[in-house]
Design a protein around this motif. Structure first.
Motif, mmCIF file in Angstrom:
data_model
loop_
_atom_site.group_PDB
_atom_site.id
_atom_site.type_symbol
_atom_site.label_atom_id
_atom_site.label_comp_id
_atom_site.label_asym_id
_atom_site.label_seq_id
_atom_site.Cartn_x
_atom_site.Cartn_y
_atom_site.Cartn_z
ATOM 1 N N MET A 153 0.889 -1.334 0.044
ATOM 2 C CA MET A 153 0.028 0.094 0.078
ATOM 3 C C MET A 153 0.977 1.267 -0.112
ATOM 4 S SD MET A 153 -2.877 -1.449 2.648
ATOM 5 C CE MET A 153 -3.911 0.071 2.771
ATOM 6 N N LEU A 154 2.087 1.439 0.834
ATOM 7 C CA LEU A 154 2.998 2.352 0.934
ATOM 8 C C LEU A 154 3.460 2.742 -0.619
ATOM 9 C CD1 LEU A 154 4.950 1.887 4.151
ATOM 10 C CD2 LEU A 154 3.020 3.540 3.679
ATOM 11 N N LYS A 155 3.875 1.577 -1.370
ATOM 12 C CA LYS A 155 4.576 1.675 -2.482
ATOM 13 C C LYS A 155 3.367 2.331 -3.571
ATOM 14 C CE LYS A 155 7.101 -1.127 -6.095
ATOM 15 N NZ LYS A 155 7.687 -2.161 -6.239
ATOM 16 N N ALA A 156 2.287 1.728 -3.488
ATOM 17 C CA ALA A 156 1.325 2.243 -4.387
ATOM 18 C C ALA A 156 0.950 3.722 -4.069
ATOM 19 C CB ALA A 156 -0.107 1.253 -4.355
ATOM 20 N N GLN A 157 0.750 4.001 -2.826
ATOM 21 C CA GLN A 157 0.408 5.291 -2.599
ATOM 22 C C GLN A 157 1.782 6.271 -3.107
ATOM 23 O OE1 GLN A 157 -2.150 6.675 -1.971
ATOM 24 N NE2 GLN A 157 -1.692 8.823 -1.365
ATOM 25 N N ALA A 158 2.943 5.871 -2.531
ATOM 26 C CA ALA A 158 3.960 6.741 -3.194
ATOM 27 C C ALA A 158 3.878 7.104 -4.817
ATOM 28 C CB ALA A 158 5.346 5.858 -2.912
ATOM 29 N N GLN A 159 3.163 6.200 -5.613
ATOM 30 C CA GLN A 159 3.361 6.424 -7.003
ATOM 31 C C GLN A 159 2.112 7.391 -7.323
ATOM 32 O OE1 GLN A 159 2.784 2.596 -8.513
ATOM 33 N NE2 GLN A 159 4.923 1.809 -8.163
ATOM 34 N N ARG A 160 1.356 8.013 -6.490
ATOM 35 C CA ARG A 160 0.194 8.849 -6.869
ATOM 36 C C ARG A 160 0.201 9.999 -5.723
ATOM 37 N NH1 ARG A 160 -4.272 7.880 -3.613
ATOM 38 N NH2 ARG A 160 -5.606 8.567 -5.541
ATOM 39 N N THR A 161 1.411 10.018 -4.854
ATOM 40 C CA THR A 161 1.410 11.239 -4.165
ATOM 41 C C THR A 161 2.343 12.367 -4.783
ATOM 42 O OG1 THR A 161 1.316 9.850 -2.199
ATOM 43 C CG2 THR A 161 2.264 12.229 -1.870
ATOM 44 N N PRO A 162 1.711 13.460 -4.955
ATOM 45 C CA PRO A 162 2.447 14.566 -5.516
ATOM 46 C C PRO A 162 3.388 15.086 -4.643
ATOM 47 C CG PRO A 162 0.213 15.493 -4.864
ATOM 48 C CD PRO A 162 0.492 13.862 -4.396
ATOM 49 N N ALA A 163 4.259 16.201 -5.250
ATOM 50 C CA ALA A 163 5.164 16.969 -4.611
ATOM 51 C C ALA A 163 4.679 17.691 -3.412
ATOM 52 C CB ALA A 163 6.226 17.492 -5.488
#
Length: 578
Positions: free
Chosen positions: A94-104
């Protein structure tokens, strides 16, 4: 005649004079009448809305007697929830997937509601694992009261390096041999450093916090919860941080009733805080959806013991009595109900001694004051609370820390911890809560399951059979019993004529399902003040308009949360909700 009629249900009223019914009539936000289908349908007019309950179980709206709902509402949209994640591998995915969609400029946060006990691996993550799945996006993961992990990106964002000065009351940042912080922060035992680091992360703006809170309320409604007592907590300052909830109340957009207590924020200056607040607000000031109900759970910092069961029991400092006495004198002289946090028997004895001395002839017994937690208190202490007119609010914190408690105190002590059956026998008013969200989940059904089954989050047995609660008693502590704690007896907690029409229609029969299925319960339909505030499944046609959309990077719409499930996990891959 009725505005709305609900019929063909299995209605558990929590009213001893009429414990079961099949139909309910609602009018002007209140319950008009309760009874059989035939009796209630006589109250139908041309303008009455009629809903067939399909034989489903109906209960009063749940009341959380100890939570931190206002603070969590402001943050809900930003948090990735691990409450029901079955494995550490799933959590890291879940952390990995969320990292891919979290903006700067945004962070990933996992803030409470989980325990290593629930994971198949039966262990905590490592900072290397967190860095590996999210190398570029700041990540903060909080575990109970004892530690938090900040990945390398979070350390960089906060400017934390080998030269960083740690201004913490207690606790520390773990450092390597060169003095560089590794990203692991430890609380020993005060969680202040963990919360201080979290408070340094970016925040939502005001309108985003409004939207976040509305979604959090909708999630709580999705679990059948309609009322809460808010205990504020660290870094929630009154009145500055109450603007969101005040605005929602002003707009008439609250779907959870809140009674809030004021929590002292400045060690050694607590009396100044309470004097200032007494000029701004008084107990019971507000309305049926938002009102001040007292002071606490922190009255003075030196009277606060910390429930990190992986660490030795803290001893309250010698100055505690001197700090607490003038605060109690001021509050009681001005008619403020109080509640105070107390985990251990040793702390309770000292706190109650001061309370009894100060409370004499000050009307303490009439204030519905609250003793919170009490994992290790004795029967004599329970009776002492009863004698002074107090009630006990208990929570399921131990369910998240069963392994740590067993490792420190042994199996026999674990079997006796959080002695709710003995609390009930003491004669004190008893109600339940979650203490969500930085340790426990906000999901009330996890707490109810623990009370009924005696099991911790990992399925390990905490209580033997004689200490477990019946399903009826456990539900009583989440409904009718909760009204005493906000001094609203007779107004809520029962499905009874004249009370608020706060009602939950469950998606399965709490009294009939297998014990371990209790944790899966949600509401198919929830009413607050006679209005439908949540509906799904067979009642989806009655669903209210959805809240405004969360930011497109929010984890909640993708990964879901208790009461707000959207996605699901299959193995280590995210699968979109159907």
């Amino acid at each position: 005649m009725a505005d709305m009629i609900l019929f063909n249900g299995k209605v558990t009223t929590m009213d001893p004079e009429q414990p079961e019914a099949t139909a309910i009539a609602l009018k002007d936000g209140l319950i008009l009448e309760v009874g059989s289908d035939a009796d209630i349908l006589r109250l139908k007019s041309a303008g009455t809305e009629v809903i067939d309950l399909n034989g489903q179980r109906v209960i009063p709206g749940l009341i959380d007697s100890h939570t931190h709902i206002i603070r969590q509402g402001n943050n809900f949209a930003m948090e990735l929830r691990w409450d029901h994640v079955p494995s550490l591998a799933d959590g890291l995915a879940m952390l990995k997937a969320q990292a891919q969609r979290t903006p700067a400029g945004q962070w990933i946060r996992v803030v409470g509601g989980w325990s290593a006990d629930q994971f198949a691996e039966k262990r905590l993550p490592t900072i290397d694992e967190i860095n590996a799945v999210a190398p570029e996006v700041p990540v903060y993961v909080l575990h109970l009261y004892d530690r938090a992990w900040l990945n390398k990106a979070a350390l960089r964002a906060l400017g934390i390096d080998k030269h960083f000065y740690e201004p913490f009351v207690s606790g520390r940042l773990e450092r390597d041999n060169q003095g560089n912080p590794t990203g692991l922060a430890m609380a020993r035992p005060n969680a202040q450093p963990l919360y201080a680091l979290l408070d340094m992360a970016p925040k939502l703006d005001f309108e985003q916090q409004i939207t976040s809170t509305k979604h959090y309320f909708r999630a709580l409604n999705g679990l059948g919860l309609t009322s809460a007592l808010d205990c504020a907590g660290g870094f929630l300052n009154y009145p500055d941080d109450y603007g969101v909830i005040s605005e929602l109340n002003k707009r008439g957009e609250q779907t959870v009733r809140i009674g809030y207590q004021l929590f002292a924020q400045r060690p050694l200056f607590e009396l100044d805080d309470f004097k200032r607040w007494n000029d701004i607000v008084k107990p019971d000031q507000g309305d049926d959806y938002l009102k001040c109900v007292g002071a606490g759970e922190m009255l003075v910092a030196s009277a606060y013991d910390f429930e990190d069961f992986s660490y030795p029991r803290p001893e309250l400092p010698k100055r505690m009595e001197g700090d607490l006495r003038p605060v109690l004198e001021f509050l009681l002289e001005n008619g403020w109900p109080i509640r105070f946090h107390c985990t251990y028997e040793e702390s309770a004895h000292r706190l109650l001694t001061v309370l009894e001395e100060v409370g004499r002839d000050k009307g303490l017994e009439e204030l519905n004051w609250i003793f919170d937690h009490g994992e290790t208190i004795s029967e004599s202490t329970m009776e002492w609370v009863t004698r002074l007119g107090g009630g006990i609010s208990y929570q399921n914190r131990i369910a998240f820390q069963a392994t740590a408690y067993r490792d420190r105190y042994g199996e026999a002590a674990l079997n006796d911890v959080m002695p709710v059956k003995k609390m009930m026998a003491s004669g004190a008013p008893i109600a339940a809560g979650t203490d969500a969200t930085r340790v426990s989940s906000y999901n009330p059904w996890l707490a109810i399951h623990w009370a009924v089954s005696g099991k911790g989050r990992g399925g390990d047995v905490i209580w033997q059979a004689q200490n477990r609660l019946s399903r009826q008693d456990a539900l009583q502590h989440w409904t009718a019993a909760g009204a005493w704690f906000s001094r609203e007896q007779g107004k809520k907690g029962q499905i009874k004529a004249g009370q608020f029409a706060d009602i939950a229609v469950l998606d399965r029969d709490y009294f009939a399902i297998p014990e371990d299925e209790i944790i899966e319960i949600e509401a198919d339909m929830t009413f607050s003040g006679g209005k439908i505030v949540h509906a799904k499944g067979p009642f989806a046609d009655h669903a209210p308009a959805p809240p405004p959309e969360l930011p497109d990077w929010s984890p909640v719409p993708v990964f879901g949360a208790p009461g707000a499930s959207k996605g699901r996990l299959s193995g280590s891959s995210l699968v979109a909700a159907e």
